[in-house]
Design a protein around this motif. Structure first.
Motif, PDB file in Angstrom:
ATOM      1  N   GLU A  62      32.552  62.658   2.135  1.00  7.77           N
ATOM      2  CA  GLU A  62      31.750  63.076   3.393  1.00  7.77           C
ATOM      3  C   GLU A  62      32.467  63.115   4.674  1.00  7.77           C
ATOM      4  OE1 GLU A  62      27.919  61.987   5.923  1.00  7.77           O
ATOM      5  OE2 GLU A  62      28.258  60.814   4.381  1.00  7.77           O
TER       6      GLU A  62
ATOM      7  N   ARG B  85      34.998  66.698  -7.909  1.00  6.53           N
ATOM      8  CA  ARG B  85      34.089  66.972  -6.977  1.00  6.53           C
ATOM      9  C   ARG B  85      34.812  67.554  -5.596  1.00  6.53           C
ATOM     10  NH1 ARG B  85      31.153  61.456  -6.159  1.00  6.53           N
ATOM     11  NH2 ARG B  85      30.056  62.808  -4.938  1.00  6.53           N
TER      12      ARG B  85
ATOM     13  N   ASP C 117      34.794  71.428  -6.252  1.00  9.89           N
ATOM     14  CA  ASP C 117      33.432  71.874  -6.260  1.00  9.89           C
ATOM     15  C   ASP C 117      32.887  72.019  -4.721  1.00  9.89           C
ATOM     16  OD1 ASP C 117      33.335  71.891  -8.928  1.00  9.89           O
ATOM     17  OD2 ASP C 117      32.163  70.242  -9.202  1.00  9.89           O
ATOM     18  N   ALA C 118      33.527  71.038  -3.901  1.00 11.13           N
ATOM     19  CA  ALA C 118      33.053  71.292  -2.516  1.00 11.13           C
ATOM     20  C   ALA C 118      34.075  72.207  -1.549  1.00 11.13           C
ATOM     21  CB  ALA C 118      33.154  69.932  -2.071  1.00 11.13           C
TER      22      ALA C 118
END
Length: 284
Positions: free
Chosen positions: A196, A222, A225-226
């Protein structure tokens, strides 16, 4: 792989200005400085490395301010990256912290790396008005608020813990949009925080090489994927052992921070020679 040093700089060890020069002469890429504003006399929080009732080492009581320390190092070096490891942002006003970090980045020519965390000493954070139960949410907002200050001419932030109307604040960091933020920790939601608002992850070696490797694979998946590129991983407080360094390299670690004890100048120089030898051997 890059090699740096993690250490506690105190009034009983090598002077920070000399330490910076010793590190750069040996080719280390970076230094990361620990901090504690104070240690409450009545301590109930267990020291993570010492278990329940473990005696807290003297260095925890005597740390110099990290920004003063790193500024002294900036004046005696030209290339050494200047890191906090970790900055207890939950104990610092975010407007002041943003100015301190940006000022250090300016005077050092863009060499700051900001390792952050929420800390473990609940008595210490309570003395700063921080509720341990909400410290992670507070940390998040303070990081996001600092990023607003660094990137906006008129910055404002309105959250549950940080709230200010538009402000002017200079200098802005040399590194754009901001100095790298390395999120420390090894809890179950640490990688959420890295994804984040972090630019890297900084676990301690105590997490274990196998677990670090597993989480690096998860972080890479991850991040992909982001829609993000590879997120670098720095491992804090690594022993000076070539086999350990090799295993960390195989796990995908980008930077190793050797665990330098707080020592007088002559003993520090000998310890740095040993770490430098391990780094050279690992690069062959």
């Amino acid at each position: 792989m890059r090699f740096g040093i993690a250490t506690f700089v105190t009034d009983e060890g090598i002077h920070p200005a000399r330490l910076g020069g010793e590190l750069e002469r040996r080719g280390f890429e970076s230094v990361f400085i620990a901090e504690h504003t104070h240690i409450p006399v009545k301590r109930e929080s267990p020291w993570p490395e010492g278990g329940e009732g473990g005696e807290l080492p003297r260095k925890y009581y005597r740390t110099l301010d990290p920004f003063v320390t790193l500024t002294a190092m900036a004046g005696t070096t030209e290339r050494l990256l200047l890191g906090t490891g970790i900055l207890l942002l939950i104990e610092r006003d975010p407007i002041i912290a943003a100015k301190e970090i940006a000022s250090l980045d300016y005077v050092s020519g863009g060499r700051v790396v900001v390792g952050i965390g929420a800390g473990w000493n609940r008595e210490e954070m309570r003395d700063h008005g921080t509720d341990p139960k909400t410290r992670m949410s507070l940390l998040r907002e303070r990081v996001l608020a600092m990023k607003e200050i660094w990137t906006k001419e008129q910055a404002e932030f309105h959250g549950d813990f940080v709230d200010f109307d538009p402000i002017f604040s200079w200098p802005k960091p040399v590194q754009r949009p901001n100095p790298p933020i390395l999120v420390g920790g090894s809890g179950p939601r640490t990688l959420d925080r890295v994804l984040e608002y972090g630019d890297g992850w900084m676990p301690t070696y105590g997490l274990g090489v196998e677990e670090i490797a597993r989480r690096i694979a998860d972080l890479r998946r991850r991040a992909s994927d982001a829609g993000r590129g590879p997120i670098p991983v720095t491992v804090y407080a690594v022993p000076g052992d070539r086999d350990i360094v090799s295993r960390l390299a195989d796990a995908g670690v980008d930077r190793v921070l050797f665990d330098l004890p707080t020592l007088p100048a002559d003993e520090t120089a000998r310890a740095l020679d040993e770490f430098a030898a391990v780094a050279r051997n690992a690069q062959r």
